[in-house]
Structures are given as C-alpha cells and as structure tokens.
Write an enzyme that holds these catalytic residues in place. Sequence first.
Site, PDB file in Angstrom:
ATOM      1  N   LYS A  46      -2.921  -4.518   5.624  1.00  0.00           N
ATOM      2  CA  LYS A  46      -4.299  -5.030   6.198  1.00  0.00           C
ATOM      3  C   LYS A  46      -4.592  -4.895   7.746  1.00  0.00           C
ATOM      4  CE  LYS A  46      -4.239  -5.614   1.416  1.00  0.00           C
ATOM      5  NZ  LYS A  46      -3.899  -6.806   0.880  1.00  0.00           N
TER       6      LYS A  46
ATOM      7  N   TYR B 191      -4.121 -14.026  -3.999  1.00  0.00           N
ATOM      8  CA  TYR B 191      -4.195 -12.341  -4.280  1.00  0.00           C
ATOM      9  C   TYR B 191      -3.990 -12.051  -5.634  1.00  0.00           C
ATOM     10  CZ  TYR B 191      -3.324  -7.714  -3.406  1.00  0.00           C
ATOM     11  OH  TYR B 191      -3.335  -5.962  -3.414  1.00  0.00           O
TER      12      TYR B 191
ATOM     13  N   ASP C 287       0.992 -17.192   2.864  1.00  0.00           N
ATOM     14  CA  ASP C 287       0.459 -15.853   2.837  1.00  0.00           C
ATOM     15  C   ASP C 287      -0.445 -15.956   3.867  1.00  0.00           C
ATOM     16  OD1 ASP C 287      -0.899 -13.439   2.650  1.00  0.00           O
ATOM     17  OD2 ASP C 287      -0.513 -13.245   0.730  1.00  0.00           O
TER      18      ASP C 287
ATOM     19  N   ARG D  19      18.745   0.738   3.362  1.00  0.00           N
ATOM     20  CA  ARG D  19      18.027  -0.033   2.589  1.00  0.00           C
ATOM     21  C   ARG D  19      17.908  -1.334   3.153  1.00  0.00           C
ATOM     22  NH1 ARG D  19      21.700  -1.181  -1.630  1.00  0.00           N
ATOM     23  NH2 ARG D  19      21.646   1.018  -2.316  1.00  0.00           N
TER      24      ARG D  19
HETATM   25  C1  LIG Z   1      -3.346  -6.888  -0.146  1.00  0.00           C
HETATM   26  C2  LIG Z   1      -2.762  -8.604  -0.353  1.00  0.00           C
HETATM   27  C3  LIG Z   1      -1.447  -8.832  -0.781  1.00  0.00           C
HETATM   28  C4  LIG Z   1      -0.460  -7.633  -1.385  1.00  0.00           C
HETATM   29  O1  LIG Z   1       0.117  -6.626  -0.345  1.00  0.00           O
HETATM   30  P1  LIG Z   1       0.241  -5.188  -0.649  1.00  0.00           P
HETATM   31  O2  LIG Z   1       0.478  -4.597   0.881  1.00  0.00           O
HETATM   32  O3  LIG Z   1      -0.817  -4.553  -1.204  1.00  0.00           O
HETATM   33  O4  LIG Z   1       1.517  -5.161  -1.481  1.00  0.00           O
HETATM   34  C5  LIG Z   1      -0.877 -10.172  -0.836  1.00  0.00           C
HETATM   35  N1  LIG Z   1      -1.806 -11.098  -0.183  1.00  0.00           N
HETATM   36  C6  LIG Z   1      -2.781 -10.826   0.220  1.00  0.00           C
HETATM   37  C7  LIG Z   1      -3.665 -11.974   0.689  1.00  0.00           C
HETATM   38  C8  LIG Z   1      -3.417  -9.521   0.365  1.00  0.00           C
HETATM   39  O5  LIG Z   1      -4.753  -9.327   0.781  1.00  0.00           O
END
Ligand SMILES: *Cc1c(COP(=O)(O)O)cnc(C)c1O
Length: 393
Positions: free
Chosen positions: A205, A107, A180, A54
């Site tokens: 992504k 997001y 991010d 975990r």
């Molecule tokens: C997709 C995305 C997220 C969230 O990620 P997940 O893996 O779907 O939880 C956060 N920030 C951005 C910019 C994203 O494109």
Amino acid sequence: MKFNTKVIHEGQGVDPVTLAHVSPIYQTSTYILPDYAAAVEANKPGDPGFHYSRTKHPSEYELSCKLAALELTEAAVSCASGLGAISLASMNLLSSGDHFIFGDVVYGCTHTLFTKVLPKFGVEHTIVDMKDPEAVRQALRPNTKMVYIETPSNPTLKCVDIRAIADIAHSQEGITVVTDNTFATPFNTNPAELGSDVVVHSLTKYLCGHGTVVAGVVCGTKEFVQSCRAPYLQTLGSTIDPFAAWLVMQGLKTFAVRMERHCENAMKVAEFLEGHPKVERVYYPGLASHPSHEIAKKQMRSFGAMMSADIKGGMEGAATLMDNVRIFGLATSLGTVDSLIQHSPVMSHAGMTPEARHAVEIYDNQVRISVGLEDVEDLIEDLDQALSLIRHA
Ligand SMILES: *Cc1c(COP(=O)(O)O)cnc(C)c1O
C-alpha cells in the site's frame, strides 16, 4: 533527524563494493562463505552475515532497517506480503491451546487467517468491539497471548485507542500487542510509541505507493524479529524477493511527500462526499461526524487517505458509481498514487457472511475509496458526474 530526512536517509548505506548511489538488487539465492570457520558461525542465531536469501538478504535487510527506523522499533523483517507478515507474527506468538483477541473490523484475509486457519492449530480467539477498550479486559483469559489491533480499520475506518488497549493487555503477563498500521502508516501514527510491541504492515500500500509489488513487514524488538527470521521465516518461507524489496525502497523515497498530498486530497474528497445528496454516510476519521474522530485526533498526525461511503439507491447506486467513474480505478488495492474505488461486500470482505458484515457496518451499498495524488478538483468532478447518474428519489 526529522521525518522527511529519516525517510530518505535512515537505515541505508552506500554499497560497500561499488559505492553505487542507489543500492543494487542482490539477485542471488546464496552467498559464498570465505572459509570453513565462517560456515560454523553462519547458522548461529543473530549472525550478522548473509548466507541464504530465504531468511535474510541485503535488499531485504536494507528495507527492514529503514522501516524499523520509521516505526521506532529496534528491528524489522520484510516479507512476501502483508499477510505473510501477519502470519509470521501470529505463528510466532501463538501455540496450540493459546487464545488471542482481535477487533471486529479487520482486513478481510486477516479475518480469514484468524477465523479459518489458526483454529485448525488449536488456537482460540475472541472478537471484540475495541472502540471500548474495557471490552478487551473482559475478553482476557489466562491463556491469552496476543491482542491484535487494526486502526483505522479496513473498510469502515473505525479507530481504536492503541495506548488504552496496550495498557490493558500489558496488565496481564505474557501478552504481545500487535498493530496493523497499514492504513495510518508511520507518517500518521507510530504504534510502538503508544505501547504496541509489534507493528505489521502491508508494504503493498502506501509504503511502496506505486502498486508495483506485494510485500509486508513485521517490526519489533531485536529478539522478536530474530525469532521471526528463524525458525519461522526460515520454515514458512514467506520471504520478500530482492526486486520487490528494492522497489519498495524506491517508493519510500517519496513516501513523506506523497502522504502529505494523499491526506490533503482525502479531506477534501470526504467533505465533498459528505455534502452530496446521493451519499448517505461517509466514514472518514478526519470528519467530525465519524465516531472515531476524537481517537483519531489523539493518535494520528493527519487522517490518512482511505474512506468508505454508503451510497443512496442501495447496491445498484454503488454499482452505478463504480461503473461510471473515469479517473478512479475499480480495484481492490489501496494506497497507490492513483485513486481507486471498490465494493467491500463483494471484494475485500467477501469472506465474511452478510450478517457478520452488517453487524460491523459493512453495508451492501458501501464503496471504499483510496484517494490518490491527482488534482483533487478532478477527483471531485469525477465522483460528482458518476454520482449524478444514480437514479434515486
Ligand atoms: C492489504 C492489507 C493487508 C494485506 O496485505 P497484502 O500485502 O495484500 O498481503 C493487511 N492489512 C491491511 C490493513 C491491508 O490493507
């Protein structure tokens, strides 16, 4: 090491037991301790071993070391999703009575976390248009603990000056800057180099790139990452599973070459769309017409492969395009080898009210496009034939 070499070799070793060329998947929940003395050591903070999956396991740890190397941070911890990583970092940084600042385009589910979940715990926020870094200074309060940046932002690709915002945030003691970096990726930008203390990603992504997993990462100092593991990951439990971590490792091997082609294709698609009579406006930081072009040039090596476009003929025009593309998949994700298209107002940003969306230029006739690795001539032809079906004066 230069970037391509780093992507392939950094932060990864040969399996010590079998010398396997590719690291195995450590599909186990727990690890046997050699003796009682080891058990006594096992729960001390910063213990380098593996005990229970975990908080840390070899598949996760190998991936995290590589990501820390790519993001130029001391350490990293990988999570079950990008939102798992964002929750982990923000839960760690914020307590009841604290305040934080974030940008007006983020997001969709990050927006939901910040505006619907964190307020339940007595955490206050201010949403600012970060295109003017001074707006961040205006929003600072004595109890501000986190400034959260997303650049280029989802879905309008608005870029913000990480260096300028980090400098303002750091002018006050006790503020952590979190960025991010999902859209830019470390191929284009390293926020840590520009003053961001923490970098988060959705690994779902570009870093995985093949659409096979949902995963995320928090990158930062050793001390911060350690505190993310325990007590936060230990208690929130948003741990990446070994197979998902292994899949991201496989995806990462081609990350640098994929990004080159992604960005090259995207520039051509953006130029095509900008010149198309059925397209009202294109949002791509590589275009001189995009309001963020100058900032993007300053802090991105190339401009990524995400864009949005306002389609003529309103929502109906956008629907005609999405219903008639043959190569682009109609799907909400992004950053995969194949091209995807989606409608931000009803898909990724459905959680915002129409008024809130329109105020930040997420219009009802807007599609978001993730440009993949197909031959760009095919992508352009596909968009062209679908756009030609829109009936609009
Ligand atoms: C997709 C995305 C997220 C969230 O990620 P997940 O893996 O779907 O939880 C956060 N920030 C951005 C910019 C994203 O494109």
